[in-house]
Write a protein that holds these residues in place. Sequence first.
Motif, mmCIF file in Angstrom:
data_model
loop_
_atom_site.group_PDB
_atom_site.id
_atom_site.type_symbol
_atom_site.label_atom_id
_atom_site.label_comp_id
_atom_site.label_asym_id
_atom_site.label_seq_id
_atom_site.Cartn_x
_atom_site.Cartn_y
_atom_site.Cartn_z
ATOM 1 N N TYR A 193 -0.076 -3.344 -10.275
ATOM 2 C CA TYR A 193 1.099 -2.666 -9.717
ATOM 3 C C TYR A 193 2.282 -3.063 -10.573
ATOM 4 O O TYR A 193 2.491 -4.264 -10.816
ATOM 5 N N GLY A 194 2.997 -2.091 -11.071
ATOM 6 C CA GLY A 194 4.096 -2.418 -11.968
ATOM 7 C C GLY A 194 5.332 -1.587 -11.731
ATOM 8 O O GLY A 194 5.278 -0.505 -11.131
ATOM 9 N N ALA A 195 6.454 -2.114 -12.196
ATOM 10 C CA ALA A 195 7.720 -1.366 -12.190
ATOM 11 C C ALA A 195 8.274 -1.478 -13.595
ATOM 12 O O ALA A 195 8.288 -2.568 -14.180
ATOM 13 N N ARG A 243 -4.578 6.352 -12.039
ATOM 14 C CA ARG A 243 -3.156 5.987 -12.126
ATOM 15 C C ARG A 243 -2.387 6.729 -11.033
ATOM 16 O O ARG A 243 -2.572 7.925 -10.826
ATOM 17 N N TYR A 244 -1.611 5.985 -10.281
ATOM 18 C CA TYR A 244 -0.741 6.591 -9.264
ATOM 19 C C TYR A 244 0.700 6.226 -9.599
ATOM 20 O O TYR A 244 0.964 5.098 -10.035
ATOM 21 N N GLU A 245 1.587 7.169 -9.379
ATOM 22 C CA GLU A 245 2.999 6.874 -9.689
ATOM 23 C C GLU A 245 3.887 7.127 -8.484
ATOM 24 O O GLU A 245 3.599 7.990 -7.653
ATOM 25 N N ASP A 246 4.971 6.388 -8.435
ATOM 26 C CA ASP A 246 6.025 6.537 -7.420
ATOM 27 C C ASP A 246 5.460 6.629 -5.980
ATOM 28 O O ASP A 246 4.748 5.735 -5.581
ATOM 29 N N ALA A 247 5.738 7.732 -5.261
ATOM 30 C CA ALA A 247 5.334 7.801 -3.846
ATOM 31 C C ALA A 247 3.814 7.700 -3.700
ATOM 32 O O ALA A 247 3.322 7.106 -2.728
ATOM 33 N N GLU A 248 3.079 8.229 -4.641
ATOM 34 C CA GLU A 248 1.601 8.157 -4.580
ATOM 35 C C GLU A 248 1.131 6.711 -4.722
ATOM 36 O O GLU A 248 0.169 6.300 -4.092
ATOM 37 N N CYS A 249 1.829 5.980 -5.580
ATOM 38 C CA CYS A 249 1.504 4.549 -5.784
ATOM 39 C C CYS A 249 1.767 3.776 -4.487
ATOM 40 O O CYS A 249 0.956 2.945 -4.066
ATOM 41 N N GLN A 253 1.773 5.018 -1.445
ATOM 42 C CA GLN A 253 0.758 5.399 -0.466
ATOM 43 C C GLN A 253 -0.577 4.694 -0.750
ATOM 44 O O GLN A 253 -1.250 4.211 0.171
ATOM 45 N N HIS A 254 -0.929 4.604 -2.028
ATOM 46 C CA HIS A 254 -2.208 3.969 -2.379
ATOM 47 C C HIS A 254 -2.205 2.497 -1.962
ATOM 48 O O HIS A 254 -3.161 2.027 -1.330
ATOM 49 N N LEU A 255 -1.106 1.801 -2.260
ATOM 50 C CA LEU A 255 -1.053 0.373 -1.894
ATOM 51 C C LEU A 255 -1.137 0.196 -0.378
ATOM 52 O O LEU A 255 -1.848 -0.688 0.110
ATOM 53 N N PHE A 256 -0.436 1.042 0.358
ATOM 54 C CA PHE A 256 -0.448 0.929 1.814
ATOM 55 C C PHE A 256 -1.874 1.172 2.335
ATOM 56 O O PHE A 256 -2.323 0.496 3.265
ATOM 57 N N MET A 264 13.661 3.841 -12.207
ATOM 58 C CA MET A 264 12.566 2.855 -12.327
ATOM 59 C C MET A 264 11.232 3.544 -12.002
ATOM 60 O O MET A 264 11.127 4.248 -11.013
ATOM 61 N N ASN A 265 10.275 3.343 -12.903
ATOM 62 C CA ASN A 265 8.945 3.944 -12.705
ATOM 63 C C ASN A 265 8.020 2.942 -12.006
ATOM 64 O O ASN A 265 7.748 1.868 -12.528
ATOM 65 N N LEU A 266 7.593 3.319 -10.779
ATOM 66 C CA LEU A 266 6.676 2.470 -10.014
ATOM 67 C C LEU A 266 5.278 3.038 -10.206
ATOM 68 O O LEU A 266 5.075 4.236 -10.043
ATOM 69 N N PHE A 267 4.336 2.201 -10.596
ATOM 70 C CA PHE A 267 3.003 2.752 -10.855
ATOM 71 C C PHE A 267 1.890 1.778 -10.461
ATOM 72 O O PHE A 267 2.132 0.570 -10.287
ATOM 73 N N CYS A 268 0.694 2.345 -10.362
ATOM 74 C CA CYS A 268 -0.506 1.540 -10.111
ATOM 75 C C CYS A 268 -1.589 2.062 -11.040
ATOM 76 O O CYS A 268 -1.858 3.272 -11.066
ATOM 77 N N VAL A 269 -2.176 1.155 -11.814
ATOM 78 C CA VAL A 269 -3.310 1.525 -12.681
ATOM 79 C C VAL A 269 -4.460 0.611 -12.281
ATOM 80 O O VAL A 269 -4.258 -0.602 -12.132
#
Lengths: 353, 279
Positions: free
Chosen positions: A51-53, A84-90, A92-95, A1-6
């Motif tokens: 934020y998407g999966a 755009r941030y993906e997975d662990a970076e996403c 961290q960004h949300l936190f 599953m791809n977790l991302f933030c744009v």
Amino acid sequence: MNLFCVGLSHHTANVETRERFSGHAETDCILRGAGCTEALLLTTCNRVEVYGAAAARVPTEEIIRCLARQIDQQLCQDASAFYRYEDAECVQHLFRVTCGLDSMVVGETEIFGQAKKAYESARASGAAGPYLHRLFQRAFRAAKQVRTHTDITRGSVSVGSVAVDLAEKIFGHLSGRKVLVLGAGETSERTARALVSRGVSDLRVSNRSMDRAAELARLVAGRAICFDEWPEQCREIDILITSTSSEAPLLTPENLAPMLRDRIDRPVFIIDIAVPRDVDPSVNEMEGVYLYDIDSLQSVAQQSLALRRQQIAAAEAIIAEHVVDFWESGTARRRADSTHSAMSESPLRVTEL
Amino acid sequence: MDLREARRALQLIYLVDRHLLIVSTICFLAAVVRTIAALRAGVFRPGRFNFLAVGLGFIFQTAFLSIRGHAVGRCPITNLFEVFIFLAWSIALIYMLIGPAYRLSLMGAFTAPLVFLIQTFALLAPIDVRHAVKLPANPWLEFHASMSLVAYGAFALACVAGVMYLVQERQLKTHQLRSIFYHLPPLTNLFAAITRLLWWGFALYTLGLASGFFIGEPLPWVQAVCAFGVWLLYAAILQGRHFRQLAPRRVAALCIVGFSAALTLLWGITFAAQMHSLP
């Protein structure tokens, strides 16, 4: 599953650009149509973020198109403002966002409520599922821990709230305290309102124009006092907010001393927001008098901000721990799920075991 | 049991109880170190640590006083060493009674260094004069001495609250707010705590002083003058406070001066008492 933030924020885009993408209610549903398994839209005055999966990578352009209020040529220029941030970076960004580290005013707590509201709304519409649920619940936990274990939210960063915080550090509870507002300017009104919101009920307003005094008194649920009576009022009050347009100081140690004669154990807090100042600075040397002018209030606000900035490293360390823990537990869970699904798909392997 | 056996048994007890006291001192040291580290890092947080450290230190102090009390067969305030430990115990006791009640959790951060200093001094200085035989107990003398020391505990806490008041007041006056500012109680709350502690200390001290008249044996005049001097000093501070002759900042400063003077006089009183009891 791809977790991302744009998204885009005050760091990458000006307010006009942000306005063109500020989300509308159905956006998360549209995003699901774009191929997201789960989606959540976080819109504040400083940021627009998705934020998407998704099972497969959803292109950033697709997300931008979903967010845009209208499709035009400007869209291509605006795309450069998106990150755009993906997975662990996403994660961290949300936190960082929920902890207020990515905010314009570091450590502000409003973003926490806004993220919570966005999550509730996405969950209600069915756009947020188990992945985003876990992600956001952990983000809220991290934010609470940062708030409890660091001083990142301590101190006020606006003049009005600094004044109220100082008043509370002198008097404790403000209920029962008497306040005199001398001069009915806009900043005095804001400060008076802030004091009322913290429990002040005895508020007196005095101004050269009695009409203006009466108007402000009505707005802050106080009472208007004739301008000639303010020296007499100073004997009773605990807090004085002054912002008159007087050219010479209204209060000097000489005329304040007789007013304070019978109140040696009752401090007085003077907030002088007038320019030129209404109160002689040497008044601050007097016993039991705490004088703050506009510069000193702003200096306290700056000190609070500096104090918050000092706390960033401690907050980042807490966030890093949460990111590692969240990501490792998520990986273990995904591995267990895939093993389980592989086993259930292959009866042969089950029997082999 | 002959004299030599009694002396050996007492030596063993003195060795065990000193260890308890060292552990107690380490607990207070832990609170001091944590406070200093937090202040240096600019992240001062009251938390439960200080309260727990002081609480644990208090338990070991109590164990020490109990063992020592059994050994000497009376309230363990027979020499300067025991007097200092009893005083440290009183400070910790009053902190734990009033700290949570007045929401002065931060007081632990200021109390721990004081207790730590008193106990370290008591442990290092050669003041633990041992008595080979059990001293005869006089209930009035014990009541007088212990009540006076508990009153000293209240005066010590008033001194701690005075330090907190002056720290907070200085920050407000100079407009330089540090991390600790946000954790210190408001000025008016601190001043109320100082006033209450002074009244409590004064009432207990008066009770202790009054009970001195029932001891039944003449006291050395130096001791009596010192004790009365302390009483007069606090009476003057309270009079100034009550009749609004002293500003809160001056009352806070006088609490520090008063306790420093009282501690010095306590030394004098105990030293004189020791001289008096020697054959």
